[in-house]
Motif scaffolding. Structure first.
Motif, PDB file in Angstrom:
ATOM      1  N   TYR A  36      -2.261   6.389  -2.158  1.00 31.68           N
ATOM      2  CA  TYR A  36      -0.935   5.790  -2.170  1.00 31.68           C
ATOM      3  C   TYR A  36      -0.906   4.704  -3.244  1.00 31.68           C
ATOM      4  N   GLN A  38       1.093   1.156  -4.270  1.00 31.38           N
ATOM      5  CA  GLN A  38       1.920   0.112  -3.677  1.00 31.38           C
ATOM      6  C   GLN A  38       2.189  -0.963  -4.718  1.00 31.38           C
ATOM      7  N   GLY A  41       5.167  -6.269  -3.224  1.00 38.83           N
ATOM      8  CA  GLY A  41       6.373  -6.476  -2.435  1.00 38.83           C
ATOM      9  C   GLY A  41       7.060  -5.206  -1.979  1.00 38.83           C
ATOM     10  N   LYS A  42       6.447  -4.064  -2.259  1.00 43.89           N
ATOM     11  CA  LYS A  42       7.045  -2.783  -1.873  1.00 43.89           C
ATOM     12  C   LYS A  42       6.141  -2.068  -0.866  1.00 43.89           C
ATOM     13  N   SER A  43       6.634  -0.972  -0.325  1.00 45.31           N
ATOM     14  CA  SER A  43       5.842  -0.200   0.633  1.00 45.31           C
ATOM     15  C   SER A  43       5.057   0.892  -0.092  1.00 45.31           C
ATOM     16  N   PRO A  44       4.010   1.398   0.537  1.00 44.28           N
ATOM     17  CA  PRO A  44       3.191   2.429  -0.111  1.00 44.28           C
ATOM     18  C   PRO A  44       3.972   3.723  -0.328  1.00 44.28           C
ATOM     19  N   LEU A  46       3.188   7.897  -1.591  1.00 46.50           N
ATOM     20  CA  LEU A  46       2.113   8.874  -1.794  1.00 46.50           C
ATOM     21  C   LEU A  46       2.071   9.343  -3.246  1.00 46.50           C
ATOM     22  N   LEU A  88      -4.039   2.489  -2.766  1.00 48.62           N
ATOM     23  CA  LEU A  88      -4.628   2.556  -1.439  1.00 48.62           C
ATOM     24  C   LEU A  88      -5.197   3.946  -1.180  1.00 48.62           C
ATOM     25  N   PHE A 101      -6.728   3.174   6.302  1.00 47.56           N
ATOM     26  CA  PHE A 101      -6.496   2.782   4.910  1.00 47.56           C
ATOM     27  C   PHE A 101      -7.596   1.837   4.440  1.00 47.56           C
ATOM     28  N   GLY A 102      -7.948   1.965   3.156  1.00 45.73           N
ATOM     29  CA  GLY A 102      -8.793   0.964   2.532  1.00 45.73           C
ATOM     30  C   GLY A 102      -7.978  -0.263   2.196  1.00 45.73           C
ATOM     31  N   THR A 103      -8.662  -1.281   1.669  1.00 48.06           N
ATOM     32  CA  THR A 103      -7.969  -2.522   1.331  1.00 48.06           C
ATOM     33  C   THR A 103      -7.191  -2.422   0.035  1.00 48.06           C
TER      34      THR A 103
ATOM     35  N   GLN B  41      -4.695  -6.911   2.190  1.00 43.79           N
ATOM     36  CA  GLN B  41      -5.392  -5.896   2.972  1.00 43.79           C
ATOM     37  C   GLN B  41      -4.593  -4.596   2.988  1.00 43.79           C
ATOM     38  N   GLY B  42      -5.257  -3.529   3.405  1.00 43.25           N
ATOM     39  CA  GLY B  42      -4.556  -2.273   3.585  1.00 43.25           C
ATOM     40  C   GLY B  42      -3.816  -2.254   4.908  1.00 43.25           C
ATOM     41  N   PRO B  43      -2.889  -1.324   5.068  1.00 46.32           N
ATOM     42  CA  PRO B  43      -2.177  -1.212   6.346  1.00 46.32           C
ATOM     43  C   PRO B  43      -3.140  -0.877   7.487  1.00 46.32           C
ATOM     44  N   LEU B  91       5.037  -2.359   8.710  1.00 49.03           N
ATOM     45  CA  LEU B  91       5.498  -1.130   8.078  1.00 49.03           C
ATOM     46  C   LEU B  91       5.673  -0.042   9.121  1.00 49.03           C
ATOM     47  N   PHE B 106       6.901   5.868   4.165  1.00 49.42           N
ATOM     48  CA  PHE B 106       6.986   4.498   4.641  1.00 49.42           C
ATOM     49  C   PHE B 106       8.387   3.924   4.452  1.00 49.42           C
ATOM     50  N   GLY B 107       8.776   3.092   5.393  1.00 52.51           N
ATOM     51  CA  GLY B 107       9.977   2.294   5.248  1.00 52.51           C
ATOM     52  C   GLY B 107       9.704   1.079   4.389  1.00 52.51           C
ATOM     53  N   ARG B 111       8.999  -8.306   6.651  1.00 55.29           N
ATOM     54  CA  ARG B 111       8.074  -9.409   6.355  1.00 55.29           C
ATOM     55  C   ARG B 111       8.264 -10.498   7.396  1.00 55.29           C
TER      56      ARG B 111
END
Lengths: 111, 115
Positions: A36, A38, A41-44, A46, A88, A101-103, B41-43, B91, B106-107, B111
């Motif tokens: 993924y 990212q 400030g946004k979401s992941p 694919l 990610l 998920f990884g970091t 960090q990751g989700p 999320l 994902f949405g 925050r």
């Protein structure tokens, strides 16, 4: 505790170069792997999924999977400044519907 | 096709207060996930629903977090009472089924800042 490990970076590459992002996982039985992207400030979102050993190519992106070594990587060819983001790695744990998920690795493509 | 909707987008509360987040998955998606993503960090999966049943809630701090997905469509995640360490992005994601090879969508996330 099943884990997915990534180097947090930042990984800096010049524009036009190949960026190589790596991920290792501990669950030997895992069968499904995802990358993924990212933006801050946004979401992941694919980029690639891979399920079989070997390479899978999609445009400038190539995912590589080696289940014996428990290693999955993402190559980005002809890197662009717009590729600057956190990448990610996610793994579906064997026998479950759960994703770990990884970091994430922060990639910086320098113009 | 409309994406995953979440609200509110931002929330600031004081510790010990309560807060609730809402998620509406992509139409027809059977599986809904709530993740917590702390900065850097990751989700981390908090809870996963398939239709209106819980598939995994092993990492949900059940003494303060609760979630429901009535009628197998939208979902609410609640924190009561909030702690400072709950500051994160929450999320929501959905996928068509839960076969292990499904893409998660994902949405935009909510925050949360706990003061």
């Amino acid at each position: 505790q099943k884990e997915v490990e990534q180097n947090s970076g930042p990984l800096s590459v010049p524009e036009g170069a190949i960026a190589s992002l790596n991920c290792t996982y501990s669950d030997r039985g895992s069968q499904s792997f995802f990358w993924y992207r990212q933006y801050s400030g946004k979401s992941p979102e694919l980029i690639m999924s891979i399920y079989s050993n070997g390479d899978k190519e999609d445009g400038r992106f190539t995912a590589q999977l080696n289940k014996a070594s428990q290693y999955v990587s993402l190559l980005i060819r002809d890197s662009q400044p717009s590729d600057s983001a956190t990448y990610l790695c996610a793994v579906n744990l064997s026998g479950t519907y759960k994703y770990i998920f990884g970091t994430g690795t922060r990639l910086k493509v320098l113009a | 096709e409309a994406g995953v909707a979440q609200s509110p987008r931002y929330k600031i509360i004081e510790k010990r207060q309560s807060v609730a987040f809402w998620c509406n998955p992509i139409s027809g998606h059977a599986t809904l996930y709530w993740y917590q993503q702390i900065l850097g960090q990751g989700p981390k999966l908090l809870i996963q629903f398939q239709n209106n049943g819980v598939v995994d809630d092993s990492q949900l701090p059940k003494d303060r977090f609760s979630a429901e997905r009535l009628k197998g469509v939208d979902s609410t995640l609640k924190i009561q009472p909030a702690k400072l360490e709950d500051s994160a992005v929450y999320l929501c994601a959905s996928s068509p089924t839960s076969g292990g090879q499904e893409t998660q969508y994902f949405g935009p996330g909510t925050r949360l800042l706990v003061l």
